[in-house]
Write a protein that holds these residues in place. Structure first.
Motif, short mmCIF file in Angstrom:
data_model
loop_
_atom_site.label_atom_id
_atom_site.label_comp_id
_atom_site.label_asym_id
_atom_site.label_seq_id
_atom_site.Cartn_x
_atom_site.Cartn_y
_atom_site.Cartn_z
N LYS A 1 -23.49 22.99 -39.82
CA LYS A 1 -22.28 22.71 -40.54
C LYS A 1 -22.30 22.98 -41.75
N SER B 1 -14.96 32.03 -43.37
CA SER B 1 -15.55 31.36 -44.41
C SER B 1 -15.30 31.51 -45.86
N PHE C 1 -15.76 25.12 -36.70
CA PHE C 1 -15.55 25.58 -38.11
C PHE C 1 -14.08 25.45 -38.41
N TYR D 1 -12.76 28.93 -46.24
CA TYR D 1 -13.22 27.84 -46.61
C TYR D 1 -13.56 27.44 -48.09
N ILE E 1 -21.69 29.98 -45.79
CA ILE E 1 -21.48 31.18 -44.93
C ILE E 1 -20.96 32.35 -45.41
N TYR F 1 -20.88 25.12 -43.80
CA TYR F 1 -19.86 26.07 -43.89
C TYR F 1 -19.60 26.84 -45.22
N GLU F 2 -19.81 25.78 -46.10
CA GLU F 2 -19.63 26.52 -47.64
C GLU F 2 -20.47 27.63 -48.01
N ILE G 1 -15.59 34.72 -38.11
CA ILE G 1 -16.43 33.57 -39.04
C ILE G 1 -16.18 34.19 -40.46
N LEU H 1 -23.96 27.77 -39.23
CA LEU H 1 -22.68 27.02 -38.32
C LEU H 1 -23.24 25.94 -37.74
#
Length: 197
Positions: A13, A48, A110, A51, A18, A15-16, A44, A10
């Protein structure tokens, strides 16, 4: 339970990454037999999966979340509302679900990154699907006011007819990169030579 990998992703960054981190960590903790449900970062984890476009995994995760968590954690429910709108392909509803909740400090960046990614993806969908579209429809798809949507697409090279309130889509040029490989050319030459003789 060590969530430092999630926190690090996090903060950087990433994010891909997580969704995989959370999935693997959840399997590891469950295999150890530890009680983790009350401390698990479900909001989260769900976001994720959205995302990385893995709605099915998010749906299955949602089914495993205890009812007590769903009832006591409004942020988990808010993330799930985003997923419901994604499932229904309600583009405007996704943006409403994002704007309709006061996100915690740990999730704000996020959610903002997801919103930006989603807007870009919907914009690319519009580019590929339309040659002209109304300002009102673009605003609905992008989850913006008509003025902001017009400004956004004009920056992307679209044109607007103010009389009819129609936007003309600027198609992105298709770039095809062809590399001439001498080995393949030699193989083709030998093949044609063999056919002719």
């Amino acid at each position: 339970m060590d969530l430092s990998a999630v926190t690090a992703a996090l903060e950087s960054k990433s994010y891909e990454k997580i969704a995989d981190i959370c999935d693997n960590l959840m399997l590891q903790v469950a295999a150890d037999g530890a009680a983790f449900h009350n401390d698990w970062p479900y909001a989260i984890h769900l976001l994720s999966h959205f995302y990385v476009h893995d709605i099915n995994s998010a749906r299955f995760l949602w089914k495993t979340i205890p009812s007590s968590i769903k009832e006591s954690n409004p942020e988990v429910n808010a993330v799930w509302k985003i997923g419901q709108q994604l499932w229904l392909r309600n583009y405007g509803g996704v943006h409403e679900a994002i704007r309709g909740f006061e996100w915690s400090q740990g999730l704000q960046d996020f959610v903002a990154a997801f919103s930006e990614l989603y807007t870009k993806e919907v914009f690319q969908l519009l580019v590929s699907a339309y040659s002209t579209i109304t300002v009102e429809d673009v605003a609905l798809f992008l989850g913006m006011s008509e003025e902001d949507a017009s400004s956004y697409v004009l920056q992307q090279g679209w044109t607007v007819d103010y009389a009819s309130r129609m936007l003309t889509v600027k198609k992105q040029p298709v770039v095809t990169e062809q590399k001439l490989d001498p080995r393949k050319l030699q193989q083709l030459t030998e093949y044609v030579f063999h056919l002719e003789h």
